[in-house]
Design a protein around this motif. Sequence first.
Motif, PDB file in Angstrom:
ATOM      1  N   GLN A  29     -11.565   6.789  -0.536  1.00 58.58           N
ATOM      2  CA  GLN A  29     -11.157   5.518   0.063  1.00 58.58           C
ATOM      3  C   GLN A  29     -12.361   4.754   0.595  1.00 58.58           C
ATOM      4  O   GLN A  29     -12.447   3.530   0.439  1.00 58.58           O
TER       5      GLN A  29
ATOM      6  N   ARG B  86      -6.977  -4.683  -6.068  1.00 62.10           N
ATOM      7  CA  ARG B  86      -6.387  -3.353  -5.900  1.00 62.10           C
ATOM      8  C   ARG B  86      -6.409  -2.928  -4.446  1.00 62.10           C
ATOM      9  O   ARG B  86      -5.465  -2.328  -3.936  1.00 62.10           O
ATOM     10  N   ILE B  87      -7.498  -3.226  -3.742  1.00 65.09           N
ATOM     11  CA  ILE B  87      -7.590  -2.861  -2.327  1.00 65.09           C
ATOM     12  C   ILE B  87      -6.555  -3.621  -1.512  1.00 65.09           C
ATOM     13  O   ILE B  87      -5.887  -3.053  -0.627  1.00 65.09           O
TER      14      ILE B  87
ATOM     15  N   GLN C 113      -3.190  -2.063  -2.185  1.00 61.01           N
ATOM     16  CA  GLN C 113      -3.084  -0.773  -1.524  1.00 61.01           C
ATOM     17  C   GLN C 113      -2.833  -0.930  -0.027  1.00 61.01           C
ATOM     18  O   GLN C 113      -2.005  -0.216   0.557  1.00 61.01           O
ATOM     19  N   GLN C 114      -3.537  -1.855   0.605  1.00 61.17           N
ATOM     20  CA  GLN C 114      -3.330  -2.078   2.034  1.00 61.17           C
ATOM     21  C   GLN C 114      -1.949  -2.652   2.316  1.00 61.17           C
ATOM     22  O   GLN C 114      -1.319  -2.311   3.338  1.00 61.17           O
TER      23      GLN C 114
ATOM     24  N   VAL D 216       0.799  -2.057   0.508  1.00 58.88           N
ATOM     25  CA  VAL D 216       1.740  -0.942   0.358  1.00 58.88           C
ATOM     26  C   VAL D 216       1.672  -0.022   1.578  1.00 58.88           C
ATOM     27  O   VAL D 216       2.705   0.455   2.075  1.00 58.88           O
ATOM     28  N   LYS D 217       0.480   0.234   2.068  1.00 63.30           N
ATOM     29  CA  LYS D 217       0.332   1.093   3.238  1.00 63.30           C
ATOM     30  C   LYS D 217       0.994   0.488   4.464  1.00 63.30           C
ATOM     31  O   LYS D 217       1.600   1.195   5.279  1.00 63.30           O
TER      32      LYS D 217
ATOM     33  N   SER E 264       4.979   6.835  -1.642  1.00 56.85           N
ATOM     34  CA  SER E 264       3.695   6.653  -2.333  1.00 56.85           C
ATOM     35  C   SER E 264       3.887   5.762  -3.552  1.00 56.85           C
ATOM     36  O   SER E 264       4.965   5.761  -4.173  1.00 56.85           O
TER      37      SER E 264
ATOM     38  N   ASP F  55       1.690   4.661  -7.059  1.00 55.94           N
ATOM     39  CA  ASP F  55       0.528   4.754  -7.935  1.00 55.94           C
ATOM     40  C   ASP F  55       0.398   3.466  -8.736  1.00 55.94           C
ATOM     41  O   ASP F  55       1.368   3.026  -9.366  1.00 55.94           O
TER      42      ASP F  55
END
Length: 312
Positions: free
Chosen positions: A138, A240-241, A244-245, A247-248, A309, A311
């Motif tokens: 990460q 992508r980052i 990802q953030q 989704v988190k 999660s 992917d």
Amino acid sequence: MKPEWIAPLTFISVVLFVGALLATIYDTFVRYHLLLNNRMDELSGRLKPGSLDTLFQNIKPLDATGNSWREQLADYLEQAGLRIHPNRFMVACLGLGVFVALVLGAAMHRWWIGALAFVPCSLLPLAYVRFRHAARAQRMLLQLPQAFDVVGRAVRAGQTIPAAFQIVAQELDAPLADEFLFCYEQQNLGMPYDIALRGLAQRTGIIELRILAVALLVQSRTGGNLVELVTNLSKMVTKRIKMQQRVKTLTSESRMQATVLMVLPAVAFAGLLVLSPEYGSTLLDYPRLLGGTVAAQCAGAVWIRRCVSLDF
């Protein structure tokens, strides 16, 4: 603990100790000499002619498919930033499991408690490695857009790829700077360009660096606009980052609920053993019930993690 269990457990402990000692001796006196001899054979030209002629010969695949479990474990440990041999790591896992099992079995006077604790305690080092691997990946992923921008500016200014890697190592922080510096030093010491790039992708295990390695290898053979390539990779990693953030953030409440549901039964059971030992110790007389509870908790944890999660 029953007296008849002392002899086999002692034998197992001695075997693990001897295995750890032999692994240490092998790493110290044998393994590095073999690696040095292989490197000298490569530099002296004693390898088979034409073994480095094509793009994908004589180097490991980027996804490490088809390797043995020991090689995959070695790659995973290297990607986590741990310099430890797989054999020594496996001995440490087994040694920790046996030690905790002996201590718990002797303290609780129930052998099945030690046997039940052997597997999770043996997996604790692997869980730590997995945590280190995810955290390191990460951190490198967050540094990639800046690294690609630095490479693009350096190439636009007329620098070569190795020189651009050196600039990345100077301007960025660890762990990504260390990987780029190691790749630059490999090329500076005479390692072929393609093997050094593939080593960079292999050590990090990040898909974006694998794409960069393949793109640079193809560009070195066929040509192309390298600045545009690196710029597009930087934009892709940034998107992508952000995804990802996002989704988190959206799954933070679900992950917190899952953590509470997993920790609460263990904390409640430990509290019963401390506050009311007579009442809490009654459950210790039913090992099958406790084993089924632990198995159900593990299955629930895996299911919840799969639900929260994503992917991409």
